[in-house]
Design an enzyme around this catalytic site. Sequence first.
Site, PDB file in Angstrom:
ATOM      1  N   LYS A   1       0.865  -1.191   0.000  1.00 27.41           N
ATOM      2  CA  LYS A   1       0.000   0.000   0.000  1.00 27.41           C
ATOM      3  C   LYS A   1       0.887   1.221   0.000  1.00 27.41           C
ATOM      4  CE  LYS A   1      -4.429   0.977   0.078  1.00 27.41           C
ATOM      5  NZ  LYS A   1      -5.551   0.179  -0.480  1.00 27.41           N
TER       6      LYS A   1
ATOM      7  N   GLY B   1     -20.543   6.711   2.165  1.00 31.26           N
ATOM      8  CA  GLY B   1     -19.491   6.974   1.162  1.00 31.26           C
ATOM      9  C   GLY B   1     -20.101   6.873  -0.219  1.00 31.26           C
TER      10      GLY B   1
ATOM     11  N   GLY C   1     -18.170   7.625  -3.165  1.00 33.50           N
ATOM     12  CA  GLY C   1     -17.046   7.811  -4.077  1.00 33.50           C
ATOM     13  C   GLY C   1     -17.068   6.713  -5.126  1.00 33.50           C
ATOM     14  N   ASN C   2     -15.898   6.305  -5.556  1.00 36.07           N
ATOM     15  CA  ASN C   2     -15.820   5.259  -6.578  1.00 36.07           C
ATOM     16  C   ASN C   2     -16.611   4.034  -6.141  1.00 36.07           C
ATOM     17  OD1 ASN C   2     -14.482   2.588  -7.396  1.00 36.07           O
ATOM     18  ND2 ASN C   2     -13.768   3.971  -8.975  1.00 36.07           N
TER      19      ASN C   2
ATOM     20  N   GLY D   1     -18.649   3.429  -3.298  1.00 34.24           N
ATOM     21  CA  GLY D   1     -20.021   3.589  -2.801  1.00 34.24           C
ATOM     22  C   GLY D   1     -21.012   3.927  -3.895  1.00 34.24           C
TER      23      GLY D   1
HETATM   24  P1  NAD Z   1     -13.234   7.714  -2.904  1.00 34.97           P
HETATM   25  O1  NAD Z   1     -12.257   8.738  -2.506  1.00 34.97           O
HETATM   26  O2  NAD Z   1     -13.649   7.610  -4.328  1.00 34.97           O
HETATM   27  O3  NAD Z   1     -14.578   7.893  -2.046  1.00 34.97           O
HETATM   28  C1  NAD Z   1     -14.587   7.989  -0.648  1.00 34.97           C
HETATM   29  C2  NAD Z   1     -15.977   8.435  -0.212  1.00 34.97           C
HETATM   30  O4  NAD Z   1     -16.036   8.449   1.217  1.00 34.97           O
HETATM   31  C3  NAD Z   1     -16.338   9.850  -0.656  1.00 34.97           C
HETATM   32  O5  NAD Z   1     -17.724   9.914  -0.946  1.00 34.97           O
HETATM   33  C4  NAD Z   1     -16.033  10.686   0.591  1.00 34.97           C
HETATM   34  O6  NAD Z   1     -16.766  11.914   0.632  1.00 34.97           O
HETATM   35  C5  NAD Z   1     -16.485   9.721   1.657  1.00 34.97           C
HETATM   36  N1  NAD Z   1     -15.918  10.014   2.979  1.00 34.97           N
HETATM   37  C6  NAD Z   1     -14.651  10.375   3.279  1.00 34.97           C
HETATM   38  N2  NAD Z   1     -14.539  10.615   4.607  1.00 34.97           N
HETATM   39  C7  NAD Z   1     -15.754  10.364   5.139  1.00 34.97           C
HETATM   40  C8  NAD Z   1     -16.288  10.419   6.445  1.00 34.97           C
HETATM   41  N3  NAD Z   1     -15.532  10.798   7.486  1.00 34.97           N
HETATM   42  N4  NAD Z   1     -17.598  10.088   6.619  1.00 34.97           N
HETATM   43  C9  NAD Z   1     -18.360   9.718   5.576  1.00 34.97           C
HETATM   44  N5  NAD Z   1     -17.922   9.658   4.312  1.00 34.97           N
HETATM   45  C10 NAD Z   1     -16.639   9.978   4.104  1.00 34.97           C
HETATM   46  O7  NAD Z   1     -12.647   6.312  -2.369  1.00 34.97           O
HETATM   47  P2  NAD Z   1     -13.041   4.849  -2.815  1.00 34.97           P
HETATM   48  O8  NAD Z   1     -12.051   4.373  -3.808  1.00 34.97           O
HETATM   49  O9  NAD Z   1     -14.503   4.799  -3.124  1.00 34.97           O
HETATM   50  O10 NAD Z   1     -12.729   4.041  -1.463  1.00 34.97           O
HETATM   51  C11 NAD Z   1     -13.688   3.935  -0.412  1.00 34.97           C
HETATM   52  C12 NAD Z   1     -13.248   2.801   0.517  1.00 34.97           C
HETATM   53  O11 NAD Z   1     -13.152   1.589  -0.230  1.00 34.97           O
HETATM   54  C13 NAD Z   1     -11.880   2.978   1.179  1.00 34.97           C
HETATM   55  O12 NAD Z   1     -11.899   2.385   2.449  1.00 34.97           O
HETATM   56  C14 NAD Z   1     -10.961   2.200   0.256  1.00 34.97           C
HETATM   57  O13 NAD Z   1      -9.760   1.787   0.911  1.00 34.97           O
HETATM   58  C15 NAD Z   1     -11.860   1.043  -0.072  1.00 34.97           C
HETATM   59  N6  NAD Z   1     -11.490   0.301  -1.274  1.00 34.97           N
HETATM   60  C16 NAD Z   1     -11.406   0.918  -2.486  1.00 34.97           C
HETATM   61  C17 NAD Z   1     -11.086   0.164  -3.605  1.00 34.97           C
HETATM   62  C18 NAD Z   1     -11.070   0.759  -4.985  1.00 34.97           C
HETATM   63  O14 NAD Z   1     -10.936  -0.008  -5.948  1.00 34.97           O
HETATM   64  N7  NAD Z   1     -11.260   2.061  -5.157  1.00 34.97           N
HETATM   65  C19 NAD Z   1     -10.792  -1.202  -3.484  1.00 34.97           C
HETATM   66  C20 NAD Z   1     -10.891  -1.794  -2.230  1.00 34.97           C
HETATM   67  C21 NAD Z   1     -11.247  -1.035  -1.130  1.00 34.97           C
END
Ligand code: NAD
Length: 416
Positions: free
Chosen positions: A106, A218, A220-221, A223
Site C-alpha cells: 500500500k 461513502g 465515491g468510486n 459507494g
Molecule cells: P473515494 O475517494 O472515491 O470515495 C470515498 C468516499 O467516502 C467519498 O464519498 C467521501 O466523501 C467519503 N468520505 C470520506 N470521509 C468520510 C467520512 N468521514 N464520513 C463519511 N464519508 C466519508 O474512495 P473509494 O475508492 O470509493 O474508497 C472507499 C473505501 O473503499 C476505502 O476504504 C478504500 O480503501 C476502499 N477500497 C477501495 C477500492 C477501490 O478499488 N477504489 C478497493 C478496495 C477497497
Amino acid sequence: MSENLNPFAIAQAQLDEAAKVLGLDRDMHAFLRQPQREFHFTIPVKMDDGSTKTFQGFRVQYSDARGPAKGGIRFHPDETIDTVRALAAWMTWKTAVADIPLGGGKGGVVCNPREMSPGELERLSRGYMRNIARYVGLFQDSPAPDVNTNPQIMAWMLDEYETIMGHREPGVITGKPLPLGGSAGRGPATAMGGMYTIREAAKVVGMDLKGAKVAIQGFGNVGSYAAKLIQEMFGAKVIAVSDEFGGIFNGDGLDYHTVAQHLANTGKVINLPGSEPISNKDLLELDVDILIPAAIENQLTAQNANNIKAKIIAELANGPTTPEADDIFESKGIYVIPDFLCNAGGVTVSYFEMVQNAYQFYWSEAMVNERLDNKMTTAFQAVNTMAQEKKVYTRVAAYLVAVSRVAEAVRLRGWV
Ligand code: NAD
C-alpha cells in the site's frame, strides 16, 4: 479502557486472534505481524504560486511471499504510516483470500488533493513515482488507485515510471485509463465484486434482495457504483447514502442517477431535492437489511455497534469495523462480509489487468465480470465454509483462509 483505533494495531489484533485459532507457529506469527519492507520519503513539489511544498510519502510492501506486492496509493491529509501498514496487511490477506498470485502492499501521501490544482497533483504523482520507481515493477510491486487517486493519477505515474526505465511496462500500475492498458470493468470492479458476495451472503441468511433496504456510507468510486449495481442487479432499494459532508435519506429509495447528477453539479450529495438530511452517524444506525460502509476506517465501533440494525454488513471500505464492534456483531448474529473478502473485486480485476498487459491481449467487460464472479464466489464459499466448519465469526474465518495460504508460501520459500 477506550478502544485502540490505530488501524495497524487493529490489523495486528485481528491476525493475533486468527493465529490463536489456527495454532500458528510462534515464529511464523511474529514474521507475519510486521511488514517485510517499507519506504518513507519526501516529495518536493513546485506549487502554482512559485513556492515549493514538501509532502511526506510512504510505500509499504507488507508481503511478497505469494507474488509481487500489490495495493493502492491513497492521497489523504490524515494519512499515517500505521494506516498504510494496516492497509498493506489487509491487501496481503485480500490477495490470499481471493487466491490470486500476488502479495500485499500500500502507498500513501499526506496531502489534501482538494486544495491542489491539476498541475500540482501531476507533479506530486510524478514525484511519488520517482521515489519508488526502483522498487516497483510487474514482478516486484504494482500500485493502483485508492482514496483520492484515480486513473489520471495512475497514467501520470505510469508515464513517469516508463520514462525513467526507458521501456513500456503497463502492468507496473493498475486502474489505468483504457487507452493506456486499463481493463474493461476496473472502475466498478470493487463494488461489482462486493455484489457477488452480497448475493451469496443473502442466500446464507435467507434474504430476498428484491426490495431489500440498503444504506451506503461513502459515495465515491466504490459507494456510488455499489448504489447503482445493487439497484440494477437485485432490485434492492437504497434509502440512504452519504459522503464526508453528510447524508441524504428517502424511505422510498434514492435513484442512483439523480444522486450522481446532483453530486456532479454540487460536489456533495446533501441538499438533493426530495431527500431528507441524515448524519453519517444516523445513517449507520438505520433500520435496513444491508449496511454498506464504503468510506473510511473505524466507522463501526463499540460506541455504535449495539445500535446497528442491518442483517448483513458488506464491508466495501477497508477497516470500517473495530474488534470490539466485531464482538458485538457476532453476538447479535449479524452476517458480516469482511472487508478483505467483500472488497477484493478491485484487486482481482487489477490482477486481470496485469495479465492482459503481460499478454497485450484484452478481454471484454462481460468476460472480466464472469471471471470476477467466479473468483469472488469461490472466495466467499471458502470463507463461509470455514466459518461453519470451525464455528467462528466470518472475519476470523477469512483470516484463517488467508493466513494459512500466506504462511504456506512463506514456509515453502524457507523463510520461517
Ligand atoms: P473515494 O475517494 O472515491 O470515495 C470515498 C468516499 O467516502 C467519498 O464519498 C467521501 O466523501 C467519503 N468520505 C470520506 N470521509 C468520510 C467520512 N468521514 N464520513 C463519511 N464519508 C466519508 O474512495 P473509494 O475508492 O470509493 O474508497 C472507499 C473505501 O473503499 C476505502 O476504504 C478504500 O480503501 C476502499 N477500497 C477501495 C477500492 C477501490 O478499488 N477504489 C478497493 C478496495 C477497497
